[in-house]
Scaffold this active site. Structure first.
Site, PDB file in Angstrom:
ATOM      1  N   ASP A 134       0.846  -1.191   0.000  1.00 41.72           N
ATOM      2  CA  ASP A 134       0.000   0.000   0.000  1.00 41.72           C
ATOM      3  C   ASP A 134       0.882   1.242   0.000  1.00 41.72           C
ATOM      4  OD1 ASP A 134      -2.487   1.334   0.068  1.00 41.72           O
ATOM      5  OD2 ASP A 134      -2.269   1.680   2.209  1.00 41.72           O
ATOM      6  N   TYR A 136       1.260   5.695  -0.462  1.00 42.19           N
ATOM      7  CA  TYR A 136       0.788   6.909   0.221  1.00 42.19           C
ATOM      8  C   TYR A 136       1.085   8.070  -0.727  1.00 42.19           C
ATOM      9  CZ  TYR A 136       0.382   9.967   4.434  1.00 42.19           C
ATOM     10  OH  TYR A 136       0.007  10.899   5.382  1.00 42.19           O
ATOM     11  N   HIS A 141      -3.881  14.217   0.312  1.00 45.03           N
ATOM     12  CA  HIS A 141      -4.162  13.368   1.476  1.00 45.03           C
ATOM     13  C   HIS A 141      -3.032  13.452   2.494  1.00 45.03           C
ATOM     14  CE1 HIS A 141      -5.353   9.976   3.948  1.00 45.03           C
ATOM     15  NE2 HIS A 141      -4.206   9.367   3.681  1.00 45.03           N
ATOM     16  N   ARG A 150       0.706  17.054  12.739  1.00 47.84           N
ATOM     17  CA  ARG A 150       2.016  17.674  12.956  1.00 47.84           C
ATOM     18  C   ARG A 150       1.991  19.187  12.753  1.00 47.84           C
ATOM     19  NH1 ARG A 150       3.153  13.095  10.107  1.00 47.84           N
ATOM     20  NH2 ARG A 150       3.244  14.251   8.140  1.00 47.84           N
ATOM     21  N   GLU A 207     -10.595   3.971   3.098  1.00 46.23           N
ATOM     22  CA  GLU A 207      -9.637   4.708   2.283  1.00 46.23           C
ATOM     23  C   GLU A 207      -9.945   4.424   0.818  1.00 46.23           C
ATOM     24  OE1 GLU A 207      -5.794   5.105   5.278  1.00 46.23           O
ATOM     25  OE2 GLU A 207      -5.624   3.843   3.494  1.00 46.23           O
ATOM     26  N   GLU A 209      -9.110   4.092  -2.779  1.00 48.98           N
ATOM     27  CA  GLU A 209      -7.873   3.857  -3.513  1.00 48.98           C
ATOM     28  C   GLU A 209      -8.162   3.151  -4.834  1.00 48.98           C
ATOM     29  OE1 GLU A 209      -4.575   2.219  -1.376  1.00 48.98           O
ATOM     30  OE2 GLU A 209      -5.305   2.896   0.597  1.00 48.98           O
ATOM     31  N   ASP A 241      -9.011   0.308   1.393  1.00 49.29           N
ATOM     32  CA  ASP A 241      -8.090  -0.179   2.422  1.00 49.29           C
ATOM     33  C   ASP A 241      -8.614   0.279   3.784  1.00 49.29           C
ATOM     34  OD1 ASP A 241      -5.855  -1.608   3.224  1.00 49.29           O
ATOM     35  OD2 ASP A 241      -4.604   0.176   3.319  1.00 49.29           O
ATOM     36  N   ARG A 245      -8.132   3.817  12.721  1.00 50.28           N
ATOM     37  CA  ARG A 245      -7.308   4.995  13.000  1.00 50.28           C
ATOM     38  C   ARG A 245      -6.756   5.021  14.420  1.00 50.28           C
ATOM     39  NH1 ARG A 245      -5.944   6.572   8.004  1.00 50.28           N
ATOM     40  NH2 ARG A 245      -7.773   6.991   6.692  1.00 50.28           N
ATOM     41  N   GLN A 248      -3.976   2.484  14.706  1.00 47.91           N
ATOM     42  CA  GLN A 248      -2.826   2.978  13.948  1.00 47.91           C
ATOM     43  C   GLN A 248      -2.090   4.090  14.704  1.00 47.91           C
ATOM     44  OE1 GLN A 248      -3.822   4.098   9.947  1.00 47.91           O
ATOM     45  NE2 GLN A 248      -1.816   4.977   9.508  1.00 47.91           N
ATOM     46  N   TYR A 252       1.890   3.070  15.028  1.00 51.07           N
ATOM     47  CA  TYR A 252       2.620   3.332  13.781  1.00 51.07           C
ATOM     48  C   TYR A 252       4.042   3.848  13.974  1.00 51.07           C
ATOM     49  CZ  TYR A 252       2.305   8.480  13.637  1.00 51.07           C
ATOM     50  OH  TYR A 252       2.451   9.817  13.874  1.00 51.07           O
ATOM     51  N   LYS A 261      -4.219  -2.000   9.619  1.00 46.62           N
ATOM     52  CA  LYS A 261      -4.560  -2.192   8.205  1.00 46.62           C
ATOM     53  C   LYS A 261      -4.632  -3.661   7.819  1.00 46.62           C
ATOM     54  CE  LYS A 261      -4.401   2.191   6.812  1.00 46.62           C
ATOM     55  NZ  LYS A 261      -3.493   2.576   5.744  1.00 46.62           N
ATOM     56  N   THR A 265      -8.862  -5.640   3.276  1.00 47.79           N
ATOM     57  CA  THR A 265      -8.729  -4.736   2.136  1.00 47.79           C
ATOM     58  C   THR A 265      -9.682  -5.253   1.067  1.00 47.79           C
ATOM     59  OG1 THR A 265      -6.394  -4.258   2.621  1.00 47.79           O
ATOM     60  CG2 THR A 265      -7.176  -3.805   0.374  1.00 47.79           C
ATOM     61  N   THR A 358      -4.675   6.561  -0.323  1.00 49.51           N
ATOM     62  CA  THR A 358      -5.916   7.323  -0.342  1.00 49.51           C
ATOM     63  C   THR A 358      -5.869   8.417  -1.404  1.00 49.51           C
ATOM     64  OG1 THR A 358      -6.195   6.921   2.016  1.00 49.51           O
ATOM     65  CG2 THR A 358      -7.489   8.705   1.067  1.00 49.51           C
ATOM     66  N   GLU A 372     -10.291  12.631   6.952  1.00 49.55           N
ATOM     67  CA  GLU A 372     -10.191  13.966   6.348  1.00 49.55           C
ATOM     68  C   GLU A 372     -11.554  14.653   6.287  1.00 49.55           C
ATOM     69  OE1 GLU A 372      -7.318  13.852   2.736  1.00 49.55           O
ATOM     70  OE2 GLU A 372      -8.049  11.807   3.064  1.00 49.55           O
TER      71      GLU A 372
END
Length: 424
Positions: A134, A136, A141, A150, A207, A209, A241, A245, A248, A252, A261, A265, A358, A372
């Site tokens: 997968d 990114y 996104h 962040r 997600e 995709e 996917d 959250r 994760q 992560y 994840k 899927t 995503t 989002e």
């Protein structure tokens, strides 16, 4: 002979102009029926499935020296025959389905068993998934998620603009559309708590995709060029996917997603071939800084594929749209993803699946996840009947659709759907 992508082509099978499956598409899948329960390979045409195992057995499609390729329960054997065979076969199927070709049209003894009503077909996972990676690759996104966690000044990690970022997922839990998805359990640690606990995910997400189906292998230790990587791509599927959250968020660091994840899927049952998408090829966003030489592209490798997502809560009579975006927005193309994947010398296999990551666009309604759309749960998504969602609840069903709009026809992917079951 007309090219299979010719917009003037017509099939002797009646096809609604709004159908995803005109003669210009001819996507591959695996199906069975109650009368013939053994899974085999078919092609979608309008509201029918063309049974390729019947055509092969009747000698209307010749794959010699291979045989009984379409009588198998996956497309892997056919994909392994390579792009020249893929092209030749697509031309032959198109020829047999043309409105002015009597070969199949007028032979009722073959036509009747070969054209199965879609309503009578059970659709299966179309290929045996060898490995799943997968990526990114949507700048929108990645920026949205980075701003949430962040701040605006550190939204993109320093490496993001230099290479397609990805992680290895679980091939064992790739499932076909319609498979119910059980809410995962895992370690949870909200920011206000001192220690983790174990329990059902509380922030379950989708997600949006696209999935790349790799149809050719590459040897360990070798790199791929742009042209070779493109020729290895058999086709594309819709891909959801599913993402936990809260699991994760705790797991992560430092190695990325794992159990968040690994539980499911979902992919659409029809693989739209790369050749069918050729008329819809477009340039992707300008890449700045210019990628390193091995990732540079000499041609457009993005596709103009319209995508939408609809959600139906258990108390709703019908699904409501929550997202509308386009595959063309992806910063890193599928070809670049495959080139980068093999750049260390990683061997690729027939049946590998690459998730795009995503797919989000620049506008709010183009955000390809609830994370989002609800801005991490602070702005609930409003649905008909006063229903609101920040994340998915038990009983919710999610549907994704995708299509390319041609002149008087569309090349579509059908649907990928999944309904959330309570944690076991």
């Amino acid at each position: 002979m007309p090219h299979p992508n010719d917009p003037k082509l017509r099939s002797f099978v009646d096809v609604d102009p709004a159908s995803d499956f005109p003669i210009q598409n001819l996507p591959y899948g695996v199906f069975s029926t109650q009368a013939a329960p053994a899974p085999r390979v078919g092609v979608a045409i309008g509201d029918r499935v063309l049974d390729l195992a019947v055509l092969e057995s009747e000698g209307l499609i010749d794959l010699a020296p291979a045989y009984d390729v379409f009588a198998q329960a996956s497309l892997n054997a056919f994909m392994a025959l390579g792009p020249r065979v893929w092209s030749k076969t697509r031309v032959r199927i198109s020829e047999l389905l043309r409105h002015d070709n009597p070969k199949l049209r007028d032979d009722k003894s073959v036509r009747t068993p070969a054209l199965v009503p879609m309503a009578d077909a059970r659709l299966h996972l179309p290929f045996e998934v060898a490995g799943y990676t997968d990526f990114y690759s949507s700048k929108e996104h990645a920026t949205n998620v980075g701003v949430m966690f962040r701040g605006k000044d550190n939204a993109l990690q320093p490496n993001w603009l230099h290479m397609p970022i990805g992680y290895n997922g679980r091939a064992s839990t790739v499932v076909v559309s319609g498979t119910r998805v059980r809410r995962p359990r895992g370690q949870l640690k909200p920011p206000a708590t001192d220690a983790p606990s174990f329990g059902p995910c509380k922030r379950l997400d989708f997600e949006l995709e696209m999935g790349v189906v790799v149809g050719q292998s590459s040897p360990i230790g070798e790199m791929l060029g742009e042209t070779q990587a493109e020729e290895m791509i058999f086709g594309f599927v819709l891909l959801n996917d599913w993402s936990a959250r809260d699991i994760q968020q705790w797991e992560y660091v430092p190695l990325g997603p794992f159990q968040a994840k690994a539980f499911a899927t979902s992919i659409s049952p029809w693989i739209v071939t790369r050749e069918a998408l050729e008329p819809f090829r477009v340039h992707g966003p300008a890449q700045d800084p210019v990628p390193l030489p091995y990732l540079r592209q000499a041609q457009p490798n993005n596709y103009d594929i319209e995508l939408d997502v609809a959600l139906r809560a258990a108390q709703m009579n019908q699904a409501a749209g929550i997202c509308r975006t386009n595959f063309k927005y992806m910063y890193w193309s599928s070809v670049q993803q495959l080139v980068h994947h093999a750049s260390s010398g990683c061997a690729m296999n027939v049946g590998d699946l690459l998730g795009s990551g995503t797919i989000s666009g620049p506008e709010k309604h183009q955000r390809g996840s609830l994370l989002e759309l609800s801005w991490n749960g602070t702005e609930p998504v409003e649905l008909p009947g006063g229903v609101k969602r920040t994340f998915l609840e038990d009983g919710d069903s999610l549907m994704m659709r995708g299509w390319c709009q041609g002149n008087g026809y569309r090349v579509g992917f059908g649907e990928v759907e999944g309904t959330i079951l309570p944690a076991s």
